[in-house]
Design an enzyme around this catalytic site. Structure first.
Site, PDB file in Angstrom:
ATOM      1  CG  ASP A 184     -13.562   7.058  14.762  1.00 17.06           C
ATOM      2  OD1 ASP A 184     -14.727   7.417  14.582  1.00 17.06           O
ATOM      3  OD2 ASP A 184     -12.768   6.798  13.844  1.00 17.06           O
ATOM      4  NE  ARG A 210      -8.903  -3.640  11.670  1.00 19.51           N
ATOM      5  CZ  ARG A 210      -9.077  -2.697  12.578  1.00 19.51           C
ATOM      6  NH1 ARG A 210      -8.501  -1.525  12.428  1.00 19.51           N
ATOM      7  NH2 ARG A 210      -9.828  -2.911  13.627  1.00 19.51           N
ATOM      8  N   PRO A 229      11.888  -5.385   2.200  1.00 24.36           N
ATOM      9  CG  PRO A 229      13.311  -7.177   2.722  1.00 24.36           C
ATOM     10  CD  PRO A 229      12.403  -6.651   1.669  1.00 24.36           C
ATOM     11  CD  GLU A 286      18.351 -14.717  -3.019  1.00 30.53           C
ATOM     12  OE1 GLU A 286      18.854 -13.928  -2.205  1.00 30.53           O
ATOM     13  OE2 GLU A 286      17.822 -15.800  -2.687  1.00 30.53           O
TER      14      GLU A 286
HETATM   15  C1  4H7 Z   1      11.372  -7.717  -2.467  1.00 32.45           C
HETATM   16  C2  4H7 Z   1      12.744  -7.818  -2.449  1.00 32.45           C
HETATM   17  C3  4H7 Z   1       8.888  -7.709   2.434  1.00 32.45           C
HETATM   18  C4  4H7 Z   1      10.607  -8.658  -1.778  1.00 32.45           C
HETATM   19  C5  4H7 Z   1      13.366  -8.855  -1.766  1.00 32.45           C
HETATM   20  C6  4H7 Z   1       9.256  -8.678   1.498  1.00 32.45           C
HETATM   21  C7  4H7 Z   1      10.280  -8.758   4.048  1.00 32.45           C
HETATM   22  C8  4H7 Z   1       9.409  -7.741   3.713  1.00 32.45           C
HETATM   23  C9  4H7 Z   1      11.200  -9.709  -1.077  1.00 32.45           C
HETATM   24  C10 4H7 Z   1      12.597  -9.804  -1.089  1.00 32.45           C
HETATM   25  C11 4H7 Z   1      10.156  -9.670   1.905  1.00 32.45           C
HETATM   26  C12 4H7 Z   1       9.002  -6.700   4.712  1.00 32.45           C
HETATM   27  C13 4H7 Z   1      13.351 -12.098  -1.135  1.00 32.45           C
HETATM   28  C14 4H7 Z   1      14.354 -10.518   0.427  1.00 32.45           C
HETATM   29  C15 4H7 Z   1      13.711 -13.239  -0.205  1.00 32.45           C
HETATM   30  C16 4H7 Z   1      14.700 -11.675   1.336  1.00 32.45           C
HETATM   31  C17 4H7 Z   1      15.199 -14.016   1.468  1.00 32.45           C
HETATM   32  C18 4H7 Z   1      10.343 -10.694  -0.346  1.00 32.45           C
HETATM   33  N1  4H7 Z   1      10.639  -9.682   3.170  1.00 32.45           N
HETATM   34  N2  4H7 Z   1      13.230 -10.854  -0.407  1.00 32.45           N
HETATM   35  N3  4H7 Z   1      14.878 -12.918   0.577  1.00 32.45           N
HETATM   36  N4  4H7 Z   1       9.711  -6.610   5.828  1.00 32.45           N
HETATM   37  N5  4H7 Z   1      10.592 -10.659   1.055  1.00 32.45           N
HETATM   38  O1  4H7 Z   1       8.071  -5.956   4.491  1.00 32.45           O
END
Ligand code: 4H7
Length: 237
Positions: free
Chosen positions: A169, A154, A89, A116
């Site tokens: 395209d 794709r 995220p 986490e």
């Molecule tokens: C890396 C670090 C991508 C991956 C933290 C991954 C949303 C996205 C994750 C986390 C993702 C996106 C672990 C943070 C679980 C949240 C409850 C895996 N979430 N997490 N926690 N938006 N989660 O691309």
């Protein structure tokens, strides 16, 4: 292209790599998708991949050891050096231009996190890029990796039928798609727009373009804004 996926849940990718456009691209040899489980690179008897966070607080953190070992084993297999991408995220937001850029890479390595998340040293030392597929939280990086894989594959030459490729395209210019209709010509009193039945290809083309523009203006004015910015940059350069 080769895509390595590092995950604790390699089986989650089975439907993706065996179905539809991505499945066909794999069958045709356009992309090689190789899954690796971090757990196969643990060194303790419990095969631990996660541990409690230093400093306390809840949850578990993916450890450096198995992740570094997995990346080093997979990346060092003699193929091209992969671009290592962490799905998080906290990453840069994915969009179609980023997808197109990544589709030009010979090899990608996708790191999926769980619990986490990752030990910070994985981010800083291992990842070349951090990408987010949007502003929401997932339990793991796997669905994000699947979104990225689908969007990239794709675009690989030969992945779509010729017809689709051509249409793709015309849509790659940053507008929403025009409305589509198929048989019947009338369904529960709802008629297909007359112009589409007219056989006038130029008029159909104009109608579709104007629909794409008005729809983008109504629903996603930010896309038109970006398009204007791109065009004015092209002129001033
Ligand atoms: C890396 C670090 C991508 C991956 C933290 C991954 C949303 C996205 C994750 C986390 C993702 C996106 C672990 C943070 C679980 C949240 C409850 C895996 N979430 N997490 N926690 N938006 N989660 O691309």
């Amino acid at each position: 292209m080769r895509i390595d996926v590092l995950t604790l849940f390699p089986e989650m990718f089975t439907p993706l790599v065996s179905t539809s456009i991505v499945g066909r691209a794999v069958q045709r040899g356009l992309v090689d998708i190789v899954r690796t489980n971090y757990r196969d690179y643990t060194s303790d008897s419990h095969r631990s991949v996660d541990d409690k966070p230093f400093g306390g607080g809840g949850g578990m953190v993916l450890m450096c050891e198995p992740v570094f070992a997995a990346v080093e084993a997979v990346a060092g297999d003699g193929g091209p050096e992969p671009l290592k991408i962490l799905l998080t995220p906290q990453g840069q937001r994915l969009d179609q231009s980023m997808v197109a850029e990544l589709a030009g890479e010979p090899r990608l390595l996708l790191l999926c996190g769980h619990y986490e998340g990752f030990d910070e040293r994985i981010r800083t030392e291992l990842a070349d890029r951090q990408i987010s597929i949007g502003d929401y939280v997932l339990s793991g990086g796997e669905p994000a990796a699947m979104v990225l894989i689908d969007a990239i594959v794709r675009l690989l030459p030969g992945a779509l039928g010729d017809q689709n490729a051509a249409r793709n395209d015309s849509f790659a210019d940053g507008l929403l798609e025009y409305p589509h209709y198929t048989r019947p010509r009338e369904f529960r009193g709802l008629a297909v727009p007359e112009v589409l039945l007219s056989g006038h290809h130029r008029e159909i083309e104009t109608w579709r373009r104007s629909q794409a523009l008005s729809r983008t203006q109504a629903r996603r004015p930010d896309l038109l804004e970006q398009k204007r910015d791109r065009m004015s940059r092209t002129i001033t350069e």
